[in-house]
Design a protein around this motif. Structure first.
Motif, PDB file in Angstrom:
ATOM      1  N   MET A 138      73.452  40.936 -90.884  1.00 15.58           N
ATOM      2  CA  MET A 138      74.244  41.519 -91.960  1.00 15.58           C
ATOM      3  C   MET A 138      74.792  40.414 -92.855  1.00 15.58           C
ATOM      4  SD  MET A 138      74.200  44.798 -91.511  1.00 15.58           S
ATOM      5  CE  MET A 138      73.143  45.582 -90.292  1.00 15.58           C
ATOM      6  N   ARG A 171      74.422  36.927 -90.627  1.00 13.55           N
ATOM      7  CA  ARG A 171      75.295  37.276 -89.497  1.00 13.55           C
ATOM      8  C   ARG A 171      74.605  38.278 -88.576  1.00 13.55           C
ATOM      9  NH1 ARG A 171      78.468  36.513 -93.996  1.00 13.55           N
ATOM     10  NH2 ARG A 171      80.177  35.044 -93.699  1.00 13.55           N
ATOM     11  N   LEU A 180      74.513  51.033 -82.129  1.00 12.12           N
ATOM     12  CA  LEU A 180      75.157  51.993 -83.029  1.00 12.12           C
ATOM     13  C   LEU A 180      74.272  52.236 -84.252  1.00 12.12           C
ATOM     14  CD1 LEU A 180      77.546  53.801 -83.724  1.00 12.12           C
ATOM     15  CD2 LEU A 180      78.654  51.818 -84.787  1.00 12.12           C
TER      16      LEU A 180
ATOM     17  N   TRP B  14      80.912  58.691 -88.459  1.00  6.81           N
ATOM     18  CA  TRP B  14      80.304  57.369 -88.505  1.00  6.81           C
ATOM     19  C   TRP B  14      81.305  56.257 -88.824  1.00  6.81           C
ATOM     20  CZ3 TRP B  14      74.661  57.316 -90.757  1.00  6.81           C
ATOM     21  CH2 TRP B  14      73.912  58.303 -90.125  1.00  6.81           C
ATOM     22  N   GLU B  17      83.223  55.483 -85.827  1.00  3.85           N
ATOM     23  CA  GLU B  17      82.420  54.782 -84.809  1.00  3.85           C
ATOM     24  C   GLU B  17      82.286  53.304 -85.146  1.00  3.85           C
ATOM     25  OE1 GLU B  17      78.857  56.988 -83.216  1.00  3.85           O
ATOM     26  OE2 GLU B  17      79.410  58.424 -84.781  1.00  3.85           O
ATOM     27  N   ILE B  18      82.119  53.003 -86.421  1.00  2.75           N
ATOM     28  CA  ILE B  18      82.015  51.594 -86.805  1.00  2.75           C
ATOM     29  C   ILE B  18      83.357  50.909 -86.601  1.00  2.75           C
ATOM     30  CG2 ILE B  18      81.509  49.993 -88.685  1.00  2.75           C
ATOM     31  CD1 ILE B  18      79.695  52.128 -89.905  1.00  2.75           C
ATOM     32  N   LEU B  21      83.796  50.169 -83.028  1.00  3.80           N
ATOM     33  CA  LEU B  21      82.952  49.024 -82.672  1.00  3.80           C
ATOM     34  C   LEU B  21      83.656  47.717 -83.053  1.00  3.80           C
ATOM     35  CD1 LEU B  21      80.017  48.045 -81.817  1.00  3.80           C
ATOM     36  CD2 LEU B  21      79.516  48.051 -84.264  1.00  3.80           C
ATOM     37  N   GLU B  31      82.903  39.647 -87.929  1.00  2.00           N
ATOM     38  CA  GLU B  31      82.486  39.463 -89.311  1.00  2.00           C
ATOM     39  C   GLU B  31      81.189  40.206 -89.600  1.00  2.00           C
ATOM     40  OE1 GLU B  31      84.276  38.379 -91.619  1.00  2.00           O
ATOM     41  OE2 GLU B  31      82.813  38.267 -93.260  1.00  2.00           O
ATOM     42  N   ALA B  32      80.231  40.133 -88.685  1.00  3.02           N
ATOM     43  CA  ALA B  32      78.962  40.859 -88.866  1.00  3.02           C
ATOM     44  C   ALA B  32      79.211  42.359 -88.918  1.00  3.02           C
ATOM     45  CB  ALA B  32      77.992  40.518 -87.731  1.00  3.02           C
ATOM     46  N   ILE B  33      80.108  42.836 -88.078  1.00  2.00           N
ATOM     47  CA  ILE B  33      80.404  44.269 -88.075  1.00  2.00           C
ATOM     48  C   ILE B  33      81.094  44.672 -89.377  1.00  2.00           C
ATOM     49  CG2 ILE B  33      81.712  46.090 -86.901  1.00  2.00           C
ATOM     50  CD1 ILE B  33      81.268  44.446 -84.294  1.00  2.00           C
ATOM     51  N   ARG B  34      81.955  43.797 -89.880  1.00  2.00           N
ATOM     52  CA  ARG B  34      82.612  44.091 -91.160  1.00  2.00           C
ATOM     53  C   ARG B  34      81.563  44.198 -92.271  1.00  2.00           C
ATOM     54  NH1 ARG B  34      84.139  42.001 -95.633  1.00  2.00           N
ATOM     55  NH2 ARG B  34      83.277  39.951 -95.153  1.00  2.00           N
ATOM     56  N   CYS B  35      80.578  43.339 -92.254  1.00  2.00           N
ATOM     57  CA  CYS B  35      79.496  43.401 -93.248  1.00  2.00           C
ATOM     58  C   CYS B  35      78.662  44.661 -93.058  1.00  2.00           C
ATOM     59  CB  CYS B  35      78.603  42.165 -93.146  1.00  2.00           C
ATOM     60  SG  CYS B  35      79.416  40.631 -93.608  1.00  2.00           S
ATOM     61  N   PHE B  36      78.443  45.047 -91.818  1.00  2.00           N
ATOM     62  CA  PHE B  36      77.731  46.290 -91.506  1.00  2.00           C
ATOM     63  C   PHE B  36      78.495  47.481 -92.093  1.00  2.00           C
ATOM     64  CE2 PHE B  36      75.374  49.462 -89.532  1.00  2.00           C
ATOM     65  CZ  PHE B  36      75.923  50.035 -88.399  1.00  2.00           C
ATOM     66  N   ALA B  38      80.552  47.419 -94.618  1.00  2.00           N
ATOM     67  CA  ALA B  38      80.449  47.382 -96.080  1.00  2.00           C
ATOM     68  C   ALA B  38      79.093  47.889 -96.552  1.00  2.00           C
ATOM     69  CB  ALA B  38      80.696  45.959 -96.578  1.00  2.00           C
ATOM     70  N   ALA B  39      78.043  47.537 -95.822  1.00  2.00           N
ATOM     71  CA  ALA B  39      76.691  47.972 -96.217  1.00  2.00           C
ATOM     72  C   ALA B  39      76.531  49.485 -96.080  1.00  2.00           C
ATOM     73  CB  ALA B  39      75.654  47.246 -95.371  1.00  2.00           C
ATOM     74  N   MET B  40      77.201  50.061 -95.088  1.00  2.00           N
ATOM     75  CA  MET B  40      77.077  51.510 -94.856  1.00  2.00           C
ATOM     76  C   MET B  40      77.973  52.323 -95.789  1.00  2.00           C
ATOM     77  SD  MET B  40      74.814  52.227 -92.535  1.00  2.00           S
ATOM     78  CE  MET B  40      75.276  53.962 -92.406  1.00  2.00           C
TER      79      MET B  40
END
Lengths: 427, 97
Positions: A138, A171, A180, B14, B17-18, B21, B31-36, B38-40
């Protein structure tokens, strides 16, 4: 540009593009035609998608993924030849715009790693099935990234200098994040659609992306399989279920996981040779089987309910099925099954395992070793009755089991002589 | 631009759920999850835009899509409407990202 030919015996190999490589799979080969060979998950997030390729399938473009590393295993006719074309399009790569051509045959024993930012396309994929175990990355503010369609298309005839240079995402998503994301994919693809081609265009001097979608890829699934899905078997819990998939060609499919743990194996076998009229029963595991390769004849499932507490205990049912990547047959723990068919199958096998609330259950085999073979003439439902456990193992436990299998496989591979093949099948 | 086919995808849970996570993740994964997340976000705000969430090589280019793609790459369009005029509504749909 010279073509690099990869021999069948070559399992690991690196190329001039950094990160482009063949690596060894967790593969348990069959020791005889009567056996089933098994391809287990590779180390990582344990997610597997499968892509089928119809008659006459041919890619018209290169594709670049900005946020996805592909880990591809090709299976099908081992005499077939696949040609892969790769161009490094990573803006910060010392090998940018390096091109590599590779010729190889399908093999369960190896996977091809294609890093994000490397343009890739293939010839020779007709009737070949590809397993992809993606790794997702990401980032924020990357104009080339679209999470709903991670693709930058490049014409096959484009000269090297016209290949775009892209910024790749950096990332890596956590393993839980991978699962997920895969679950989101499963929910989206419960209603199948065609995959769109993503192209970069210039509008009023500004670069934009457009999506080109086929409207003529009408999926006939609902009409074709309505009867099959509605009335699979009178044995409780045995059912034929629609998979979650996208259309990546008029008759080509990308099939994503069915279960929340996302884990699957690939089993290769000929039903007649493997079963030979005998029944196989899992005491603790429900299996969901999906044939990925083209199958031209029905496979007959002979099913017998051995579950002690089942309302259909003792019921026997023969189900004749034309296997198809768009559906799976789910067989609960305690339902014995025999398969009858002459064609070699490549089957996606997904499982759920169950434990009792008072373990260890000495009346049941251990998880992963819970397959029993029963001879049909001697089948006595009363004496073979199984008190199946009911507590489903959580996804975290399923992931742990898969990782243990990978670790055990690696240990035996590192032994002198590669270890005793019999030890490979530890789980 | 032509609208994408409408599908009813329930994304109600959703975002939560994010968030769950991200909450449970160790610091180096956040940080990667935060970007995920933002992308969603655009797709959670407008779920009708969701199609596949996949990254695959494009479909075989032997039909009108291939021809449209060739045209699209080669031209500098003045406007979005110019792209829309390329569409044969019977077989292909073009949508702007």
């Amino acid at each position: 540009m010279s073509l690099i030919t990869i021999e069948d015996e070559t399992i690991e190999c690196k190329f001039a593009i950094p990160g482009l490589a063949f690596e060894a799979n967790v593969h348990f080969p069959a020791r005889s035609p009567l056996e089933m060979s098994k391809l287990a998950s590779s180390p990582g997030p344990l997610i597997s998608d499968y892509v089928t390729h119809e008659r006459g399938f041919a890619y018209g473009t290169y594709g670049i993924h900005v946020g996805q590393e592909d880990r591809l295993t090709f299976f099908g006719d081992v005499e077939g030849k696949i040609t892969g074309y790769f161009v490094d399009c990573r803006a910060d790569s010392p090998a940018r715009r390096t091109k590599v051509l590779i010729e190889f045959s399908p093999s369960l024993a190896r996977r091809l790693i294609v890093p994000q930012g490397v343009a890739h396309t293939f010839d020779g994929l007709e009737f070949v099935v590809t397993r992809d175990e993606p790794i997702w990355y990401m980032d924020e503010g990357n104009p080339d990234y679209n999470i709903d369609n991670d693709l930058v298309s490049v014409p096959r005839e484009a000269p090297l200098e016209d290949f775009p240079l892209v910024r790749v995402n950096q990332r890596r998503l956590s393993d839980e994040g991978h699962r997920l994301f895969s679950r989101f994919q499963q929910r989206v693809l419960n209603s199948p659609v065609g995959y769109s081609q993503r192209e970069k265009v210039t509008v009023a001097g500004e670069s934009r992306y457009i999506l080109l979608s086929h409207k003529t890829w009408t999926d006939r699934f609902e009409a074709e399989f309505a009867d099959l899905l509605a009335d699979s078997s009178p044995i409780q819990g045995v059912e034929v279920r629609k998979n979650a998939f996208a259309l990546t060609g008029p008759n080509s499919y990308t099939v994503v996981p069915s279960y929340s743990h996302c884990i699957s194996d690939v089993l290769s076998f000929v039903p007649n040779l493997h079963f030979r009229g005998q029944f196989k029963v899992h005491s603790r595991g429900e299996v969901s089987l999906c044939a990925l390769n083209p199958v031209h004849e029905d496979v007959v499932f002979d099913l017998l309910d051995l579950r002690e507490a089942s309302p259909t205990r003792g019921a026997r049912h023969r189900l004749s099925l034309r296997l198809d990547p768009r559906h799976s047959i789910r067989i609960p723990a305690g339902v014995a099954h025999c398969m009858d068919g002459r064609e070699r199958l490549f089957v996606r096998c997904e499982q759920r395992f169950f434990v009792g609330d008072h373990e260890p259950r000495l009346d049941l085999p251990k998880i992963g070793s819970d397959v029993r073979w029963l001879s049909a003439p001697n089948l006595d439902c009363a004496s073979e009755a199984i008190d199946v456990p009911e507590l489903e193992l959580p996804d975290s436990a399923m992931a742990l089991l898969a990782r243990l299998e990978i670790e055990n496989f690696s240990k035996t591979q590192n032994q002198p002589g590669g270890g005793n093949p019999a030890q490979w099948r530890s789980l | 631009m032509n609208a994408q086919p409408k599908r009813t995808i329930d994304v109600t849970s959703w975002a939560a759920e994010i968030t769950a996570l991200a909450t449970a993740a160790p610091a180096h994964e956040k940080e990667a999850i935060r970007c995920f997340q933002a992308a969603m976000r655009p797709y959670l705000e407008d779920p009708s835009r969701l199609r596949t969430l996949l990254g695959k090589i494009a479909a075989p280019g032997t039909d009108q899509v291939a021809r449209l793609a060739l045209i699209a790459r080669a031209r500098n369009f003045v406007s979005v409407e110019e792209i829309q005029n390329l569409v044969d509504n019977e077989s292909v749909q073009i949508s702007l990202e």
